[in-house]
Design an enzyme around this catalytic site. Structure first.
Site, PDB file in Angstrom:
ATOM      1  CG  HIS A 422      32.487  19.853 -22.335  1.00 43.91           C
ATOM      2  ND1 HIS A 422      31.759  19.427 -23.428  1.00 43.91           N
ATOM      3  CD2 HIS A 422      32.535  21.206 -22.410  1.00 43.91           C
ATOM      4  CE1 HIS A 422      31.403  20.486 -24.133  1.00 43.91           C
ATOM      5  NE2 HIS A 422      31.860  21.566 -23.543  1.00 43.91           N
ATOM      6  NE  ARG A 512       9.340   0.603   1.909  1.00 46.69           N
ATOM      7  CZ  ARG A 512       8.685   1.640   1.408  1.00 46.69           C
ATOM      8  NH1 ARG A 512       9.348   2.576   0.750  1.00 46.69           N
ATOM      9  NH2 ARG A 512       7.383   1.753   1.559  1.00 46.69           N
ATOM     10  NE  ARG A 579      10.976  -1.924   7.098  1.00 44.76           N
ATOM     11  CZ  ARG A 579      10.060  -2.098   6.133  1.00 44.76           C
ATOM     12  NH1 ARG A 579       8.781  -1.939   6.412  1.00 44.76           N
ATOM     13  NH2 ARG A 579      10.431  -2.398   4.911  1.00 44.76           N
ATOM     14  CD  GLU A 681       5.485  -4.802  10.626  1.00 43.25           C
ATOM     15  OE1 GLU A 681       5.294  -4.582   9.423  1.00 43.25           O
ATOM     16  OE2 GLU A 681       6.622  -4.928  11.120  1.00 43.25           O
ATOM     17  N   GLY A 702       2.358   0.041  10.042  1.00 50.27           N
ATOM     18  CA  GLY A 702       2.608  -0.519   8.709  1.00 50.27           C
ATOM     19  C   GLY A 702       1.338  -1.142   8.196  1.00 50.27           C
ATOM     20  CG  ASN A 704       1.558  -2.678   2.508  1.00 48.81           C
ATOM     21  OD1 ASN A 704       0.497  -2.148   2.190  1.00 48.81           O
ATOM     22  ND2 ASN A 704       2.699  -2.402   1.921  1.00 48.81           N
ATOM     23  CG  ASP A 705       3.485  -7.176   7.056  1.00 46.33           C
ATOM     24  OD1 ASP A 705       3.094  -8.060   6.266  1.00 46.33           O
ATOM     25  OD2 ASP A 705       4.673  -6.852   7.175  1.00 46.33           O
ATOM     26  CB  CYS A 752       5.863   4.350   7.533  1.00 49.26           C
ATOM     27  SG  CYS A 752       6.037   2.738   8.334  1.00 49.26           S
TER      28      CYS A 752
END
Length: 808
Positions: A422, A512, A579, A681, A702, A704-705, A752
């Protein structure tokens, strides 16, 4: 008969005569029984009978006098007047001809049931009830396990009087309904003995986000009032509609509720009582998978029927029960859902905390919003007149009697209840955040303390001490046209999948798996495949987490498949690229049982991670559990939009080895349209792009890497953080090179990494180079889409030869 109509004689067009609830029961019995949907038989005491009761006792003028002049927000006055009205009605007498018709119909229903005196449920059904734009659910009373004519007549009169409870009066005032334009019919329905089994509530959408392609089912032991009144936290399930219709078993999510109480019937004294649920029943689901899937099919069929009948998409709110004597499932009520179905604006409102604080309570989130206010702890309804507008209501649980003060609250916190309780339903309708099922909230939160209630942080609702700043963004997701370049999303947590899927998108470019490991699974996979190697103290913890599973590895596959399946189901039919796990060894070690199996590395960022783990004998059996979970999502759930991606694949030979291991586990590239991508990457992925393209179906950059390894910058080092730059020319040219080389092989390239979310200009550069898709965080959808559209517009004005030279 003048005052009785059997359910089978009525339908949804008879609301004026038998009220919304009874009309719906009749509609289902008449129209949906051929589809195998079971609804208990019964009859309606009509709204005309209710008016006859008022007239024969000269009650209308007296009631109008009592209800006149009630002050807005004066809770004490509302309660007093409501009690006076019900006292007047209680003193009235049912007309003799009505009594005779009720007695005769009850006898006929008993004969149909093969007993002398059948147990029935007596349900109030208002003529302004269960409408698409107003849910009167719970405003009037329901009486269960009524037995014999005398009990039935008493229940009917009490049901008539329940039209004038304080909550019902308040609700009609708030919704603008005249008290005497609304009449009450009473449904008398054969009782389903769920006190001996289980019952629950089902919605044909996600109640939080409004996402339409799932059925949400809640379940608990005993009579269903405990779920509706929020006295327990029920089990919770999500089933994917499209895949269900195609014959799959797409149970996307199963969440075990506490179910500490169950409401049962005492045959000896004809009473109902809540008793403690045995621990073994608390620790297992109250609904089997076959019954869950059957209920979901019925829910979809009911929704389809009402949508055709009304000529508009009509999500439904449905109550169900399982008979403990026959083991059969029944639908006992169905009404249109009234929150998300009534939203007319396309705006999405996003709430975000700007700070943090001490968490003093947690539970299930309701409402996807945040509010701050002073706490008011109330455990006694008699003190509701002390509640002030803008306070946060903190209580054990609510029922419809609490509604006059709930509408004054800035937020609601309850110790009990689930998403279909409720408190949850009313909070959604009022548009205020709630945290329900927060055990010990009334002890941890004190009256007068300023608190912040957040229902906007995924699958956990939190109550923070103090006033924490938050921001609200309104997004019109469809204010921009769709670009030619695919705009996909990065999705970390399954809890956000349904709401993220409502944004304009072309699928998920990066799902991820690590987030699902951490929050849903919580265990290192080798702690299950090599359980015998664990220390005894870790075994005890693993045993607790995996309780109820015959094989411990089944727990891992089940939980992981549910997390993955939730994301894949949310974005169906658009592609979802998952991934495989890319924890570093130090991160794997933090999972329960992980320290036992992970080596110590000086530089985990460049160590044993990604593809190199999957075929290695020291981890291969753990990877095979990931493969099994993906296989279940694609084959059992039917979600073949799920693709997979291999991270940190240093060489083409590594890629081939991973594909071989996947095939051992039943995931064969190309079978059932399975596509396998590789993360780009590493510099080797760029310079050997042609070789990688021979192995994989596509690439996903990728950043970042790739930035870290192109520039030689440890992205975890604070001393050289200023050198980490995704927009560095070397990184951007690496991306451009990959796009060109992949295009020669006819392979797609997406991105990504974080860069397109943070830097719209970077996204524009990729479009110019001819990238196929850009995957971004949900909060960057509008800015990135705008940049992409601008670049595509500029490219359209460039001469063909020049555009070709730029990769377009």
């Amino acid at each position: 008969m003048d005052w009785i109509r059997w359910f089978s004689e009525t339908g949804i067009d008879d609301i004026d005569s038998v009220g919304g609830k009874n009309a719906s029961l009749g509609e289902m019995i008449r129209e949906l029984h051929p589809l195998g949907i079971r609804v208990p038989d019964g009859f309606s005491i009509t709204a005309g009978a209710y008016r006859r009761f008022l007239e024969s006792n000269s009650l209308e003028s007296k009631i109008r006098e009592e209800l006149s002049g009630i002050e807005e927000g004066n809770v004490a006055q509302l309660k007093s007047r409501a009690a006076q009205v019900r006292q007047l009605m209680g003193a009235g007498e049912l007309p003799l001809d009505l009594i005779e018709e009720i007695q005769s119909s009850y006898g006929e229903l008993s004969r149909k049931g093969g007993v002398e005196k059948i147990h029935v449920a007596v349900r109030s059904s208002a003529t302004a009830e269960d409408l698409p734009n107003a849910s009167f659910a719970g405003q009037q009373e329901t009486y269960l396990m009524v037995h014999g004519v005398a009990e039935l007549l008493d229940a009917v009169k009490r049901a008539f009087a329940s039209l004038f409870t304080a909550r019902a009066i308040n609700y009609r005032n708030r919704m603008g309904f005249d008290h005497f334009q609304t009449a009450l019919s009473v449904g008398v329905q054969q009782m389903v003995r769920s006190d001996l089994s289980a019952s629950g509530v089902m919605f044909t959408l996600d109640t939080e986000s409004g996402f339409r392609n799932v059925v949400l089912v809640t379940s608990s032991y005993g009579l269903g009032e405990n779920i509706v009144q929020g006295k327990i936290v029920p089990d919770e399930f999500y089933v994917h509609k499209t895949m269900l219709a195609q014959g799959f078993e797409p149970i996307l999510r199963k969440k075990l509720g506490a179910k500490r109480l169950k409401l049962v019937y005492n045959e000896a004294d004809h009473s109902q009582a809540n008793i403690a649920t045995p621990q073994k029943d608390q620790d297992r689901f109250s609904l089997s998978d076959p019954d869950l899937l059957q209920l979901a099919r019925w829910g979809v069929a009911i929704e389809d029927h009402y949508s055709r009948k009304r000529g508009v998409d009509t999500p439904m709110d449905i109550e169900w029960a399982r008979d403990g004597l026959t083991s059969q499932l029944f639908i006992v009520q169905a009404r249109p859902e009234t929150v998300h179905s009534q939203k007319t604006t396309g705006l999405i409102r996003e709430y975000r905390l700007k700070g943090t604080g001490k968490v003093i309570a947690e539970g299930l989130p309701v409402g996807n919003s945040i509010a701050t206010g002073d706490a008011k702890v109330l455990t006694d309804l008699d003190k509701m007149d002390e509640f002030k507008e803008g306070e946060v209501l903190v209580t054990e649980n609510t029922d419809p009697d609490w509604e006059p003060i709930m509408k004054l609250a800035s937020a609601i916190v309850t110790e009990r209840g689930g998403r279909t309780s409720h408190a949850a339903i009313v909070a959604r309708e009022l548009g205020v955040p709630a945290v329900v099922g927060s055990f010990d909230a009334t002890k941890e939160i004190h009256t007068g303390r300023t608190i912040t209630v957040s229902a906007a942080e995924g699958d956990v609702g939190r109550v923070y001490g103090g006033a924490i700043d938050f921001e609200v963004h309104e997004i019109d997701p469809f204010s921009l046209p769709r670009p030619k370049t695919k705009i996909m999303l990065n999705v970390g947590t399954p809890e956000k999948a349904f709401s993220s899927a409502l944004l304009p998108n072309d699928g998920v470019g990066l799902a991820r798996i690590e987030f699902i490991f951490a929050s849903w699974v919580r265990l290192h996979p080798l702690a299950l495949t090599r359980y015998h190697e664990l220390p005894e103290d870790i075994k005890i913890q693993v045993d607790e987490i995996t309780a109820g599973y015959g094989r411990k590895t089944d727990y891992f596959v089940d939980k992981l498949a549910q997390g993955i399946g939730t994301i894949a189901g949310a974005f169906w039919p658009n592609p979802v690229i998952l991934r495989f796990s890319d924890f570093k060894t130090n991160e794997y070690a933090h999972l329960l049982g992980g320290e036992q199996f992970e080596p110590k590395e000086e530089n985990p960022m460049l160590g044993w991670r990604g593809a190199s783990r999957y075929y290695h004998p020291d981890y291969k059996d753990g990877f095979m559990l990931e493969v099994a979970a993906v296989k279940r999502v694609r084959e059992t759930f039917g979600l073949t939009n799920l693709k997979v991606m291999i991270p940190f694949c240093r060489t083409p030979d590594q890629g081939r080895k991973v594909l071989e291991v996947m095939a051992e586990g039943g995931l064969v590239q190309g079978e059932n349209d399975l596509e396998v991508y590789v993360m780009a990457e590493l510099p080797s992925n760029i310079w050997l792009a042609a070789e990688f393209a021979e192995i994989f179906d596509g690439f996903s950059i990728g950043t970042n890497d790739l930035t870290q390894l192109t520039l030689g910058v440890d992205r975890d080092s604070a001393r050289i953080a200023d050198l980490f730059d995704e927009c560095n020319e070397a990184v951007m040219q690496s991306c451009a090179t990959l796009i060109r080389e992949a295009a020669k092989k006819g392979k797609k390239v997406g991105i990504c990494g974080q860069a397109p979310s943070d830097y719209p200009d970077f996204a524009a550069f990729l479009v110019k180079e001819g990238i196929d898709s850009i995957s971004i965080n949900p909060d960057a959808v509008m800015a990135t889409t705008k940049s992409v559209l601008e670049m595509e517009d500029r490219l359209s004005t460039i001469p063909i030869t020049e555009a070709s030279a730029k990769g377009r």
